[in-house]
Design a protein around this motif. Structure first.
Motif, short mmCIF file in Angstrom:
data_model
loop_
_atom_site.label_atom_id
_atom_site.label_comp_id
_atom_site.label_asym_id
_atom_site.label_seq_id
_atom_site.Cartn_x
_atom_site.Cartn_y
_atom_site.Cartn_z
N PRO A 198 0.76 -1.14 -0.09
CA PRO A 198 0.00 0.20 -0.17
C PRO A 198 0.85 1.26 0.15
O PRO A 198 1.90 0.99 0.74
CB PRO A 198 -0.55 0.14 1.22
N VAL A 199 0.56 2.10 -0.72
CA VAL A 199 0.97 3.52 -0.89
C VAL A 199 0.17 4.37 0.27
O VAL A 199 -1.04 4.43 -0.52
CB VAL A 199 1.65 4.07 -2.04
N ILE A 200 0.61 4.89 1.13
CA ILE A 200 -0.49 6.23 1.93
C ILE A 200 0.00 8.02 1.48
O ILE A 200 1.30 7.97 1.53
CB ILE A 200 0.03 6.30 3.05
N ILE A 201 -0.35 7.97 0.84
CA ILE A 201 -0.57 10.03 0.49
C ILE A 201 -1.19 10.68 0.96
O ILE A 201 -2.40 10.84 1.59
CB ILE A 201 -1.14 9.75 -1.05
N THR A 202 -0.11 11.76 1.57
CA THR A 202 -0.71 12.57 2.40
C THR A 202 -1.17 13.96 2.42
O THR A 202 0.07 14.49 0.89
CB THR A 202 0.43 12.15 3.94
N ARG A 203 -1.02 14.50 2.86
CA ARG A 203 -1.87 16.44 2.32
C ARG A 203 -1.60 17.11 3.66
O ARG A 203 -2.54 16.76 4.67
CB ARG A 203 -3.02 16.63 1.85
N HIS A 204 -0.15 17.73 4.34
CA HIS A 204 0.19 18.39 5.12
C HIS A 204 0.23 17.50 6.37
O HIS A 204 -0.33 18.03 7.21
CB HIS A 204 -1.62 19.28 5.39
N GLY A 205 0.61 17.01 6.19
CA GLY A 205 1.24 15.93 7.17
C GLY A 205 0.26 14.97 7.42
O GLY A 205 0.98 14.03 8.33
N ARG A 206 -0.84 14.77 7.54
CA ARG A 206 -2.11 13.54 7.71
C ARG A 206 -2.22 12.56 6.57
O ARG A 206 -2.21 13.58 5.56
CB ARG A 206 -3.15 14.56 8.34
#
Length: 84
Positions: free
Chosen positions: A24-32
């Motif tokens: 799985p690849v987790i994509i973050t936005r603003h550190g979350r």
């Protein structure tokens, strides 16, 4: 599990698609965490597990309902001599 920012995901999308086939690849936005990329096989496995879990909850509810109906009709089987 790989974690990347949304900016990295935009610039490395092809690489991430390939990598999502392995993990799985987790994509973050603003550190979350904002999104997750997974393979179609992983998605199918998650959907099947969810469906089995839903069936388990239905079985438990049906069992509880049947017990409540039995108890209402016949009363509790425990009495003053029972150790229950």
């Amino acid at each position: 599990m790989m974690t990347v920012t949304s900016v990295e995901a935009q610039s490395r999308f092809g690489y991430l698609l390939d990598n999502a086939q392995r993990e799985p690849v987790i994509i973050t936005r603003h550190g979350r965490p904002a999104a997750c990329m997974i393979s179609p096989q992983d998605l199918k496995a998650l959907q099947q597990a969810r469906a089995q879990g839903d069936q388990g909850r239905d079985w438990a509810a049906a069992s509880a309902q049947a017990w409540n109906e039995f108890d209402a009709r016949f009363g509790a089987f425990a009495d003053e001599y029972s150790t229950l």
